[in-house]
Write an enzyme that holds these catalytic residues in place. Sequence first.
Site, PDB file in Angstrom:
ATOM      1  N   CYS A   2       1.606  -1.183   9.544  1.00  0.00           N
ATOM      2  CA  CYS A   2       1.778   0.190   9.985  1.00  0.00           C
ATOM      3  C   CYS A   2       3.117   0.676  10.087  1.00  0.00           C
ATOM      4  O   CYS A   2       4.157  -0.195  10.781  1.00  0.00           O
ATOM      5  CB  CYS A   2       0.880   0.342  11.351  1.00  0.00           C
ATOM      6  N   TRP A  78      -2.084   0.213   8.273  1.00  0.00           N
ATOM      7  CA  TRP A  78      -2.874  -0.990   7.697  1.00  0.00           C
ATOM      8  C   TRP A  78      -3.952  -1.341   8.618  1.00  0.00           C
ATOM      9  O   TRP A  78      -3.582  -1.762   9.941  1.00  0.00           O
ATOM     10  CB  TRP A  78      -1.794  -2.265   7.570  1.00  0.00           C
TER      11      TRP A  78
END
Length: 620
Positions: A2, A78
């Site tokens: 992320c 993610w």
Amino acid sequence: MCGIVGYVGGRDALDIVVEALRRMEYRGYDSAGVAILDGQGHTAIEKKAGRLENLDKQIATVGRDSLAGSTGMGHTRWATHGQPTDRNAHPHVSLDGKIAVVHNGIIENYAPLRAELEAEGVEFASDTDTETAVHLISREYTQGATAGDFVASAYAALRRLDGAFTLVFTHSDHPDTIVAARRSTPLVVGVGDGEMFVASDVTAFIEHTRDAVELGHDEVVVITADSYTVTDFDQEPREGKPFHIDWDLAAAEKGGHDFFMLKEIAEQPAALADTMLGHLEDGRIVLDEQRLTDDDLRDVDKVFVVACGTAYHAGLLAKYAIEHWTRLPVEVELASEFRYRDPVLDRSTLVVAISQSGETADTLEAVRHAKDQKARVLAICNTNGAQIPRESDAVLYTHAGPEIGVASTKCFLAQIAAAYMVGLALAQARGTKYADEVAREFAAMESMTEAVREVLDTMEPVRELARSLAHHNTVLFIGRHVGYPVALEGALKLKELAYMHAEGFAAGELKHGPIALIEDGLPVIIVMPSPAGRALLHSKMVSNIREIQARGARTIVISEADDVAAQTVADHFIPIPSTPTLLQPLVSTVPLQVFAATVAQTRGYDVDKPRNLAKSVTVE
Ligand code: F6R
């Protein structure tokens, strides 16, 4: 894992946030989203599952006018909790749409918090752990002592959260302020001229400023266009650590290559040279932040190397060098296994933690476990001020520059060089090598820069071979001694980039089982030991090749250019320069990286963003 960014300033936030996400997309690409505050009490959200290009299209459809404003934030995901869908994409918002949040990491106590909020009537719009944070703030903002105070509400909510996370919050009615917090996962502040950034990674704002502030564990920063204030979660003042980023925008761009990974493979000579630069002073190896004395190093009676993936393979190579140079026993362990088996550690154990990102949760937890057991920890890391070096007793930075391709390449070579320098530092402190021997080993390492350049110049036949083998289902890799970790690394690269079944073996193990896999035409890539430096092993390897050739394998042999014996058993021969044995992996790895990237490209895959992966893995 992320990527998150926040911006407060005087310019169009959308452009800045989307560009930052583009640079951080390597951190996760399951979805992307932005929140832009118009300054008049409204926050516009756009988010979309899949890659950033999907969000770009959505923004083009809704029109940029609806996303005007000079405060904003963005997220590239993610997925951990919840499928990678539009519904689970960040930012998440409060029920009144005023408070928005983006998040990296995991809120471990989200389940009881969610139950508590649902019991109060909050209806969740996603399956994520993240959404609990925004509803918690919203509750604080509407009731009790913190009512109407966005910053105080954010602190109150943050104090309720457990786990490892970075969170960034905005509020439509407080458009001049962003609150961001970190517990373990990364967060840096970018200090511009009349504008301020928060991000997972400096690449997000390198285009706008090279002045950054490193935040520590459990710290919160409140930014406005002209100020940043750092505290702990109890609002006690803390000092962020300012630093200047010593690379520029060009380093974070592809520089004419089709993929970052290809650029990073080409940058390996520089990565090696920069990693070694300045580490030999007056004939002595010096580490970077050496908070360990020579006495500490003399006390060491055992070394553990902990790392994951490619960094673990660098660790396997470190074992050969450190044991050879220091006669200390070295164990190498996957960080994710290390602390769960209660390894024997004490004050005399040196734990070397290798991590490109310095954020990998498995490695960080291994470091913490080692420190709890009183072991000394030395980190090898490519990211200035990341959590692993911060929590270690000493640091040796690899100066490979930003590695944006998800598959690690130049950092692998830099990690090998750095780990070998740790070996030399130990040998020097313990007197197992004289100063002139240390200097000679170091000079040999420096000469590898040229050798790697030479290999890079001769990769066209490897690309051709890769194209011709791209249709195969399986490729095996074998090696002995330092060639064995190289075989493992070659197999990992092929798996992760080309989604092809690939396995690496110690060549001597083949006949204990894996040789059953050999069938007609199966490509086997063989990393040969040096014919002069390891003559006995070399001849055994030639026999191993004959054994698999007899069973139909197609042999692809990597060895020194004048290795005639290897050429006679090779269906394809990949020459590399002659090097000292311990240094051979620095050249033998390069063709394997090129091979994997070319197979992946031939199969039509995005080599920078392999499926299911993310660059830094901040969950265990
Ligand atoms: C493979 C790869 C990963 C990383 C691993 C550790 O190409 O990149 O296997 O090596 O996730 O990451 P760091 O080094 O950041 O701890």
